[in-house]
Structure formats: structure tokens, C-alpha cells
Scaffold this motif. Sequence first.
Motif, mmCIF file in Angstrom:
data_model
loop_
_atom_site.group_PDB
_atom_site.id
_atom_site.type_symbol
_atom_site.label_atom_id
_atom_site.label_comp_id
_atom_site.label_asym_id
_atom_site.label_seq_id
_atom_site.Cartn_x
_atom_site.Cartn_y
_atom_site.Cartn_z
ATOM 1 N N ASP A 8 -54.064 7.403 -7.200
ATOM 2 C CA ASP A 8 -54.429 8.831 -8.052
ATOM 3 C C ASP A 8 -55.904 8.601 -8.285
ATOM 4 N N TRP A 9 -56.707 7.392 -8.536
ATOM 5 C CA TRP A 9 -58.037 7.380 -8.925
ATOM 6 C C TRP A 9 -58.868 6.513 -7.870
ATOM 7 N N GLU A 30 -60.766 11.296 -10.068
ATOM 8 C CA GLU A 30 -59.579 11.652 -9.447
ATOM 9 C C GLU A 30 -59.463 11.674 -8.013
ATOM 10 N N ASN A 31 -58.666 11.052 -7.049
ATOM 11 C CA ASN A 31 -58.718 11.323 -5.833
ATOM 12 C C ASN A 31 -58.100 12.667 -5.645
ATOM 13 N N ASP A 79 -55.665 15.463 -4.174
ATOM 14 C CA ASP A 79 -53.962 15.547 -4.193
ATOM 15 C C ASP A 79 -53.397 16.105 -3.071
ATOM 16 N N ALA A 110 -42.624 7.715 -6.979
ATOM 17 C CA ALA A 110 -42.502 6.243 -7.661
ATOM 18 C C ALA A 110 -42.545 6.115 -9.136
ATOM 19 N N GLU A 111 -41.377 6.155 -9.693
ATOM 20 C CA GLU A 111 -41.320 6.305 -11.053
ATOM 21 C C GLU A 111 -40.817 4.695 -11.695
ATOM 22 N N HIS A 126 -38.937 13.102 -14.494
ATOM 23 C CA HIS A 126 -40.467 13.204 -13.896
ATOM 24 C C HIS A 126 -40.534 13.422 -12.741
ATOM 25 N N LYS A 139 -46.574 19.961 -8.306
ATOM 26 C CA LYS A 139 -47.224 20.022 -6.894
ATOM 27 C C LYS A 139 -46.875 21.180 -5.978
ATOM 28 N N ARG A 194 -50.029 -1.447 -9.406
ATOM 29 C CA ARG A 194 -51.312 -1.396 -8.989
ATOM 30 C C ARG A 194 -51.996 -2.776 -9.288
ATOM 31 N N LYS A 223 -45.701 2.111 -15.169
ATOM 32 C CA LYS A 223 -47.038 2.816 -14.377
ATOM 33 C C LYS A 223 -47.761 3.661 -15.160
ATOM 34 N N LYS A 281 -49.528 6.741 -15.956
ATOM 35 C CA LYS A 281 -49.383 8.061 -15.553
ATOM 36 C C LYS A 281 -50.614 8.831 -15.076
ATOM 37 N N LYS A 282 -50.458 9.872 -14.104
ATOM 38 C CA LYS A 282 -51.670 10.697 -13.833
ATOM 39 C C LYS A 282 -51.497 11.830 -14.733
ATOM 40 N N LEU A 309 -58.899 10.074 -17.119
ATOM 41 C CA LEU A 309 -58.919 8.970 -16.328
ATOM 42 C C LEU A 309 -58.611 7.653 -16.897
#
Lengths: 230, 230
Positions: free
Chosen positions: A107-108, A132-133, A135, A156-157, A164, A172, B35, B117, B119-120, B125
Motif C-alpha cells: 500500500d505504501w 501511498e502507492n 492503486d 487479504a484480511e 471488509h 475499488k 508485512r 494487518k 488497514k489502508k 500514512l
Amino acid sequence: DILGAIRATLAEGPLSGRHVLVTSGPTHEPIDPVRYIANRSSGAQGAAIAAALRDLGARVSFVTGPARVPPPAGVEVIAVETAREMKAAVEAALPADAAVFAAAVADWRVTAEKAGKIKKEQGKLPVLDFSENPDILAQVSRMAEGRPRLVIGFAAETDDVIAHATAKRARKGCDWIVANDVSPATGIMGGTENAVTLITERGADAWPRMTKEQVARQLALRIADHLSQH
Amino acid sequence: DILGAIRATLAEGPLSGRHVLVTSGPTHEPIDPVRYIANRSSGAQGAAIAAALRDLGARVSFVTGPARVPPPAGVEVIAVETAREMKAAVEAALPADAAVFAAAVADWRVTAEKAGKIKKEQGKLPVLDFSENPDILAQVSRMAEGRPRLVIGFAAETDDVIAHATAKRARKGCDWIVANDVSPATGIMGGTENAVTLITERGADAWPRMTKEQVARQLALRIADHLSQH
């Protein structure tokens, strides 16, 4: 994988003449020349999906980060490291009839990658600024022109998976979400099995736990079915 | 590696009856369940050193992070992930006649690993707080009792290699430093060759560029020579 190459050449199937894009694996986001941020995606599910699509006759473009599992034979492999490289490779591989975004894209990223190795100084801790990368899933889902007819994302949660993933589908703008529970207790991330829930416009369909190859086969058949009807 | 196992059993050499500890590979420092922070060490140089010591007759304890190169046969393998796990494994493996710290241990870890995890969220950030990892090389070098007679550290530098490595030898209190230039232009990190400079109490000795196996063999012979005289 000679068998895979033969299959790819001979494959006559419901996806013959279709082009499908698959992304897979983790991305690595550099901190400095020696350090990077990674994630535990092995690339196993993405590789299995690419192989299953190939077996149904599709031409497959396989954009992969640094995965532990090798790419299947008989697909076009585009190897990348970072999320930004993956975005560029996806754009170059389009157009496609369907796109499956199975990669675990970071994500980042670290905003300013250091040119030299960050030195350890007594009592001084590093400060990392993140950006942020891109999307990729959202951008492809919202393409005004040339959007694949079927865009599939992954979620992936670690908790509240269906809620979610359903929210992610709406946010998205993709057509389907393949959701799975990667909390450490399941052993799924890095393992051989998967337990997924497919989120579509019709709701959530929980599949029984099965191997990643079986998940891939089921998903490829659903994709072939969808493309034949839309 | 059947040959390696046979060699280990039969090895009569200058290190017969000696116990040598070798650390190798990167460490992975978790950010959250999926991560982590990693580094580009392949573990190739550490594995080659363990094999070379084994071939000279040593009993080798091999403490390795998640390396890309498999451990050699005929050594005792202790697999770890984080710097803290590596420290505990090193302490458990001592005493030893010599210790070679070839691992690329992360200098820092994320202070509070997240249980779920991260979350975005739009526009938000992550902020990572870092803590210094234990300095395994310095701690073993300064052991009041049971210190290995020969403690060898590694220095992976991207600039001013000899000056940085000489300062590191003094700061850590180890006997030798094996220094190498890992700036991306050299292709050494992740590659098959190495160009090292050995820093001892007598100064800096630059070895010609050679394979990692040859570096390992030379270093193992120097270790055997040192232990026979001290």
C-alpha cells in the motif's frame, strides 16, 4: 515444466482466443540499497491461477513481483519489484478480456529511498516517510476506455473478512473480489491451501477450504463462464 | 548434499575438535502479520564459510535467518527469523572456539508489531516507531566470561569501506572484520563473487575479487591458523 508448455500450445478450451492479465507475488519497496519492505505473499495462488487460465486456452500475461513460487510455463512472464513497476507493466500488458489482481501490492512505499545505506548511529533511530502507492486495481477498474470486461481483485484480511471485502469491492469499482482470511492461525499465507469467499454483485459465496490449485481451477471456470455470457 | 555429509563425518583437518559458530542470512523484522522489513543478504557467503569450516574438520553451529541459499550439509542448523531470535540462538550455541557473524542483522525493529494487518485509510500514512535491535557482535565481543577466542564481524558498506570497517572493529570490540563493498554497482549483494578486505589488529588486507567459496576457504584457513597459535 515441459508439460505446461505443451498444454499451453495445444490448449483448446473455453478461453481460447482470450487474453487474461494476472498479477502475482509481493512487491518489494526499497528503504535504501540493502533494506526493503516486503510481505509474506508466496505468489502460489497467483501462479496457480495463471496456470489454470492457460489450461483453459487463454493467452496469459503474468506480471509478478519477487515470489517464492516460480511462474508457470506457457505464460508471458513480466518480472517487477516495486508497486510502481507493477503498475507500468500492467498498463503495458493491456488490453485484456479479464484481469486478475492477485498480487499483494504494498500500500505504501518509502517516499525518498536513500542512495546510501542508512548508518547506525548511537541512539539515533531512522524516520521513514511513507507515500501511498498507486492503486492499480482501482485505476484499472475505473478506466474510461479499454477496461477489461471482468476485473477481479483480492482481499487479504485478518478480521471481519466478508464485510471488509464487500466494502473493498465497492471502493475499488472492480467486478469481483476473492477474499481470504490471512490471520496467522489459518496458515494460509505461505501455505498450500486457501479458503476463499467470492464477492460479486450477487453477494458473498464462501467456497470450502481446498488447495490453491483447486481454487485457481474454480476461478478460471467462473471467468470462462462470465466471458462467454458478457 | 550427500558429499557434504560424508565430508563432515570424515573430516580430519586443522579444525578437528574445534567448535565454530557461524551466523548467516538476513533477519526479518515484522511490521504486522503480513508485512516485514528485510534486506538483500542471500546468505551465500555465510553458507560458504560454514561449509569451508566443516571441510577443515570443525563442528559448526549455523544460526541462519531466512536466506535464499540453503544451509550446507553436515552442520547444525538453527533457523531464526528476527534479530532477537538470532541473539537467543547464538547464546544457546556458545561456548565456541571462534564465532563468525556473517548475518546481515537488522539494526532496528518496529517497536510495537501490530497484531492485525494495518488497514489502508484514505490519506492516512503509517507511522513506524523503531527500536534498536540487540548488537549481537558487540555483546559477544565483550563477554566477560566464555568469549570465543576469535570473534569475527562483517561490515557491508556502500562507501569509504576501510575507514568505516576499521572504526566498526574498534567500536564492537571484535578481533577481525570482513569488510565488503555492497554498493549496487559492485553486484556483490546477491551475487556469486565477493571482494573483501580483512581488518585485523595489524591493519587492512585487501583480497582480490574471487568467488564466495574462495573467500570462505581463505577465511577458514586463516581461522585455523589463528586458533593453532593462540
